[in-house]
Scaffold this active site. Structure first.
Site, PDB file in Angstrom:
ATOM      1  N   LYS A 185     -14.203  80.023 -25.522  1.00 46.98           N
ATOM      2  CA  LYS A 185     -12.843  80.294 -25.034  1.00 46.98           C
ATOM      3  C   LYS A 185     -12.553  79.455 -23.797  1.00 46.98           C
ATOM      4  CE  LYS A 185     -11.993  84.973 -26.740  1.00 46.98           C
ATOM      5  NZ  LYS A 185     -11.629  86.356 -26.362  1.00 46.98           N
ATOM      6  N   HIS A 263     -18.067  90.377 -35.969  1.00 47.59           N
ATOM      7  CA  HIS A 263     -18.059  90.876 -34.592  1.00 47.59           C
ATOM      8  C   HIS A 263     -19.100  91.977 -34.400  1.00 47.59           C
ATOM      9  CE1 HIS A 263     -16.223  90.580 -30.707  1.00 47.59           C
ATOM     10  NE2 HIS A 263     -15.992  91.881 -30.639  1.00 47.59           N
ATOM     11  N   HIS A 289     -19.193  85.437 -21.914  1.00 46.60           N
ATOM     12  CA  HIS A 289     -18.243  86.276 -21.186  1.00 46.60           C
ATOM     13  C   HIS A 289     -18.043  85.729 -19.784  1.00 46.60           C
ATOM     14  CE1 HIS A 289     -19.199  90.048 -23.839  1.00 46.60           C
ATOM     15  NE2 HIS A 289     -18.344  89.217 -24.414  1.00 46.60           N
ATOM     16  N   TYR A 298     -21.934  97.272 -23.036  1.00 52.00           N
ATOM     17  CA  TYR A 298     -23.271  97.488 -23.591  1.00 52.00           C
ATOM     18  C   TYR A 298     -24.186  98.263 -22.652  1.00 52.00           C
ATOM     19  CZ  TYR A 298     -21.718  93.832 -26.770  1.00 52.00           C
ATOM     20  OH  TYR A 298     -21.009  93.092 -27.678  1.00 52.00           O
TER      21      TYR A 298
END
Length: 319
Positions: A185, A263, A289, A298
């Site tokens: 991203k 995912h 991330h 998590y």
């Protein structure tokens, strides 16, 4: 008096900014476009637009989403789109105030990601391997099975986003590669390690595509720059195609299709690493991330592991 720019024009300018300044990809841009189009249509019912909408009107829109049965996560995403839009309009001096600044999002429970067990993933890997080695399969069926096995091995070994996985270049399958460079991203690159199983799966799949090369297809599969090519506009396998194949494999492995997706396997990669002692910051880096808060979904895995360590290892714990 200068005419107000239309919502469609402002949406276009906003999306151009996201693409140019933040490196937003096609999927992100499409999601923003859909959300803002729906918001604009709501405003238009009462003759309003992005330029003149007030805070109460924005609240009415959020309430309308709730009435339409939108989940809290979807409402929160629409609110995020509005906030980004109005910050952009404020920065561009199209508006003198931000009507979304004081809005609060819907209260959300702490949603935990769906996670497959290690045994579930092993079952899928074994079944995919069996299908890739089936003696009765035609060359085309074997190639498809090898592709699915390769996709599964690489996904579980790396935790890539599905968009990153299907767009891997052919060069990622170098036989001596221990790491691959992934463009994620925001067009950011990161290094992700490969294990032996994923490297072997890529090598076997690549050999099969080269073996399938014929004079008739000399410019297709084996000549593509993509590791997982297709004949569609994207040039590589689509996310949707892989998701369908994965659900078929889940059923063939005795699992419920609704519980399995690319995912979910990414979640399994992260959760299984943390369960076995990986550092949260390392997992954040591997997943790509930007913010540690994203990875902290998590932490329930870490908490359970810490509890078990105290229970099993503390000298005063009950035996």
């Amino acid at each position: 008096m200068r005419a107000k720019p239309s919502d469609a024009k402002l949406t276009g300018l906003f999306l151009d900014m996201l693409a140019a300044e933040q490196g937003a990809g096609p999927n992100t841009l499409d999601a923003y476009r859909r959300d803002l189009t729906d918001f604009s249509e709501f405003l238009g019912r009462d003759g309003h637009s992005f330029v003149d909408a007030e805070t109460q009107t924005l609240r009415d829109y959020l309430a309308d989403l709730d009435t339409r049965g939108f989940k809290s996560t979807s409402v929160a995403r629409r609110l995020s789109a509005m906030r980004h839009l109005y910050r952009f309009l404020l920065n561009e001096r199209i508006r003198s105030e931000d009507p979304a600044a004081i809005l609060s999002g819907p209260k959300r429970g702490r949603g935990l990601p769906k996670v497959l067990s290690i045994a579930d993933v092993d079952r899928m890997l074994r079944r995919a391997k069996e299908l890739s080695e089936a003696a009765e399969a035609s060359p085309a069926q074997r190639l498809r099975a090898l592709r699915l096995y390769c996709l599964l091995e690489v996904l579980y070994a790396t935790g890539l986003r599905v968009s990153e996985l299907v767009a891997l270049p052919r060069t990622a399958a170098k036989r001596d590669a221990r790491m691959i460079v992934v463009r994620g991203k925001g067009d950011k690159e990161r290094l992700v390690p490969l294990n032996e199983a994923s490297r072997q799966a890529m090598a076997d799949y690549l050999s099969a595509t080269e073996a399938a090369k014929t004079e008739k297809k000399k410019d297709s599969l084996a000549a593509s720059k993509w590791l997982f090519p297709s004949f569609g506009e994207s040039g590589h396998l689509t996310r949707q195609h892989f998701a369908r194949d994965l659900k078929e494999l889940a059923v063939a492995s005795g699992l419920q299709a609704r519980l399995v997706s690319p995912h979910v396997l990414r979640h399994a990669f992260a959760s299984h690493l943390l369960h076995n002692g990986a550092d949260l910051r390392i997992v954040q880096t591997l997943l790509g991330h930007t913010d540690i808060s994203t990875t902290q979904i998590y932490t329930h895995v870490v908490e359970e592991r810490l509890k078990s360590l105290v229970r099993d290892l503390h000298p005063l714990a009950e035996k």
